[in-house]
Scaffold this active site. Structure first.
Site, PDB file in Angstrom:
ATOM      1  N   SER A  43      10.499  22.730 -13.385  1.00  0.00           N
ATOM      2  CA  SER A  43       9.368  22.497 -14.290  1.00  0.00           C
ATOM      3  C   SER A  43       9.181  21.017 -14.586  1.00  0.00           C
ATOM      4  O   SER A  43      10.111  20.352 -15.044  1.00  0.00           O
ATOM      5  CB  SER A  43       9.605  23.201 -15.626  1.00  0.00           C
ATOM      6  N   HIS A  74       4.002  24.155 -12.656  1.00  0.00           N
ATOM      7  CA  HIS A  74       4.431  24.477 -11.291  1.00  0.00           C
ATOM      8  C   HIS A  74       3.207  24.491 -10.385  1.00  0.00           C
ATOM      9  O   HIS A  74       2.299  25.295 -10.570  1.00  0.00           O
ATOM     10  CB  HIS A  74       5.132  25.835 -11.252  1.00  0.00           C
ATOM     11  N   HIS A  96       9.882  32.725 -10.458  1.00  0.00           N
ATOM     12  CA  HIS A  96      10.843  33.039 -11.522  1.00  0.00           C
ATOM     13  C   HIS A  96      10.900  34.545 -11.782  1.00  0.00           C
ATOM     14  O   HIS A  96       9.889  35.239 -11.647  1.00  0.00           O
ATOM     15  CB  HIS A  96      10.421  32.366 -12.834  1.00  0.00           C
ATOM     16  N   TYR A  98      11.048  35.722 -14.708  1.00  0.00           N
ATOM     17  CA  TYR A  98      10.222  36.012 -15.894  1.00  0.00           C
ATOM     18  C   TYR A  98       8.746  36.201 -15.554  1.00  0.00           C
ATOM     19  O   TYR A  98       7.978  36.711 -16.367  1.00  0.00           O
ATOM     20  CB  TYR A  98      10.413  34.954 -16.991  1.00  0.00           C
ATOM     21  N   GLU A  99       8.357  35.797 -14.352  1.00  0.00           N
ATOM     22  CA  GLU A  99       6.980  36.054 -13.928  1.00  0.00           C
ATOM     23  C   GLU A  99       6.829  37.482 -13.413  1.00  0.00           C
ATOM     24  O   GLU A  99       5.716  37.912 -13.085  1.00  0.00           O
ATOM     25  CB  GLU A  99       6.574  35.083 -12.817  1.00  0.00           C
ATOM     26  N   ALA A 126      14.699  22.139 -15.070  1.00  0.00           N
ATOM     27  CA  ALA A 126      14.736  21.675 -16.455  1.00  0.00           C
ATOM     28  C   ALA A 126      15.635  22.656 -17.197  1.00  0.00           C
ATOM     29  O   ALA A 126      15.570  23.867 -16.954  1.00  0.00           O
ATOM     30  CB  ALA A 126      13.340  21.685 -17.049  1.00  0.00           C
ATOM     31  N   MET A 224      16.357  29.129 -16.621  1.00  0.00           N
ATOM     32  CA  MET A 224      15.797  30.415 -16.180  1.00  0.00           C
ATOM     33  C   MET A 224      15.604  30.460 -14.664  1.00  0.00           C
ATOM     34  O   MET A 224      14.698  31.136 -14.168  1.00  0.00           O
ATOM     35  CB  MET A 224      14.455  30.655 -16.888  1.00  0.00           C
ATOM     36  N   SER A 225      16.431  29.741 -13.933  1.00  0.00           N
ATOM     37  CA  SER A 225      16.212  29.666 -12.475  1.00  0.00           C
ATOM     38  C   SER A 225      17.517  29.326 -11.767  1.00  0.00           C
ATOM     39  O   SER A 225      18.601  29.454 -12.326  1.00  0.00           O
ATOM     40  CB  SER A 225      15.165  28.588 -12.168  1.00  0.00           C
ATOM     41  N   ASN A 248      16.193  19.230 -23.580  1.00  0.00           N
ATOM     42  CA  ASN A 248      16.303  19.461 -25.024  1.00  0.00           C
ATOM     43  C   ASN A 248      17.705  19.973 -25.346  1.00  0.00           C
ATOM     44  O   ASN A 248      18.321  20.624 -24.507  1.00  0.00           O
ATOM     45  CB  ASN A 248      15.282  20.525 -25.451  1.00  0.00           C
ATOM     46  N   HIS A 260       7.559  24.901 -24.565  1.00  0.00           N
ATOM     47  CA  HIS A 260       7.426  24.560 -23.155  1.00  0.00           C
ATOM     48  C   HIS A 260       6.732  23.209 -22.996  1.00  0.00           C
ATOM     49  O   HIS A 260       7.088  22.423 -22.107  1.00  0.00           O
ATOM     50  CB  HIS A 260       6.655  25.658 -22.417  1.00  0.00           C
TER      51      HIS A 260
END
Ligand code: HPA
Length: 285
Positions: A43, A74, A96, A98-99, A126, A224-225, A248, A260
Site C-alpha cells: 500500500s 493499489h 488481499h 480482505y477483498e 505497509a 494484512m498481506s 504507524n 488507511h
C-alpha cells in the site's frame, strides 16, 4: 467479472499450472522480457515502480482470470522493465484476503513471477509497528512470519511439479538475501530493523488486546498481506525476501486511532527510502 474471474473461488495447487499457462501466454504476447527479480509493492509504496525503466504495463484486468485491483492505493498493473539494469517484473497493487480473494489467488502473482523466470521475489508491505521501539517510517527486513490469517495458499490437491506437499518453511525468508538487504541499506545510509511479521486477514486494524497478544507471540510488525505469497513462492522454489514499512505504531501503542489515509501518507513519506534500498539491492544482485 472479467476473463472468467470468480471472486473467492478457492484455487488448489493442482489448478495453478493451468492458470499459469494461460497467464504466461497472455504476457508472452506482449513482452519477451524474462525477469530475474519479481517485486510486490504494498500500500502506497509506488517508489520502486517509478524507478523502473518501463517496457510494458499490463493492467490486471487484461490478464486471464485476474480482476482490476480495487483497494485504494493499489494501482493494479503488472509492470515489466529494468530496475537498476536488471530485468524485473513489478506487481503494482496486490490481491488481499480482505477483498474476498482466495488464498491460492492471493499467491498466484508470485507463482507467475517464478514461471516467467524470476529467481528472487521481494515482498513489500505497509505494516503496524508492534515492537514498541519502532517509530513510524521504520523499515523492517522480514526475518520470519506468523501466518495468523487462518488461510493457506497450498490447501487442496498438490501440484508436485511445482512444489512438495509438505514444504519446509525453516528457510522461507532467505538468510543470504536478508544480509544483502542490510548491505544495500548500509550503502544508502539507511537503517533497517529486522523482525517477525504477522499476517492477519483484516480489513479491520487490530484491537489493542490483539496487539498485546502479538507482542507476546514475538511479533514486531503486523499487516494484512505477504505471508501467503512468501509461503507459495518458497514452495515453488523461488527465493524470498521482504521489507515492511512501519507506517504507524500498532493499535493501543500510541493512543491514536488508525486510518488507511494516514497509512498511505506515512507509506508515501518513507517510501523513497525503501525504493533506494531495493534499487541498490537489485543493482548488486
Ligand atoms: N495493522 C495492520 N495492517 C497495517 C497497519 C496496522 O496497524 N498499518 C498498516 N498496515
Amino acid at each position: 467479472m472479467s476473463g472468467g474471474f470468480a471472486l473467492g473461488r478457492e484455487i488448489s495447487p493442482a489448478e495453478q499450472p493451468a492458470c499459469l499457462d494461460a497467464l504466461e501466454r497472455a504476457i508472452r504476447a506482449r513482452t519477451d522480457l524474462r525477469p530475474r527479480v519479481g517485486l510486490v509493492l504494498g500500500s502506497g509504496l509506488g517508489g520502486p515502480a517509478d524507478a523502473l525503466d518501463l517496457e510494458v504495463a499490463i493492467p490486471f484486468g487484461e490478464l486471464p482470470g485476474w480482476p482490476p485491483a480495487t483497494a485504494p492505493g493499489h494501482a493494479g498493473r503488472l509492470l515489466f522493465g529494468r530496475l537498476s539494469g536488471v530485468p524485473a517484473v513489478v506487481q503494482q497493487g496486490r490481491f488481499h484476503l480482505y477483498e474476498g480473494h482466495a488464498a491460492g489467488f492471493v499467491a498466484q502473482p508470485v507463482l507467475l513471477m517464478g514461471r516467467l523466470g524470476a529467481e528472487i521475489i521481494v515482498l513489500t508491505n505497509a505494516a503496524g509497528g508492534v515492537n514498541p521501539n519502532y517509530r513510524a517510517g521504520a523499515l523492517m527486513v522480514i526475518a520470519d512470519h506468523l501466518n495468523l490469517a487462518g488461510r493457506h495458499p497450498l490447501i487442496g490437491p498438490n501440484a508436485p511439479d511445482l512444489g512438495p506437499r509438505f514444504p519446509d518453511m525453516t528457510g522461507v525468508w532467505d538468510a543470504e538475501l536478508r544480509r544483502r538487504l542490510h548491505e544495500a541499506a548500509a550503502v544508502e545510509g539507511i537503517h533497517l530493523e529486522e523482525g517477525v511479521y504477522a499476517c492477519l486477514t483484516g480489513p479491520s486494524y487490530e484491537t489493542p488486546a490483539e496487539v498485546r497478544m502479538l507482542r507476546g507471540l514475538g511479533v514486531d510488525a503486523v499487516g494484512m498481506s505477504t505471508a501467503l505469497e512468501a509461503i507459495a513462492a518458497h514452495w515453488a522454489g523461488t527465493r524470498v525476501c521482504g521489507v515492511s514499512l512501519v507506517t504507524n505504531p500498532a493499535a493501543g501503542l500510541s493512543g491514536a486511532q488508525l486510518s488507511h489515509a494516514e497509512v498511505l501518507v506515512a507509506a508515501e513519506a518513507a517510501g523513497p527510502q525503501l525504493a533506494r534500498v531495493i534499487a541498490r539491492f537489485v543493482a548488486d544482485l
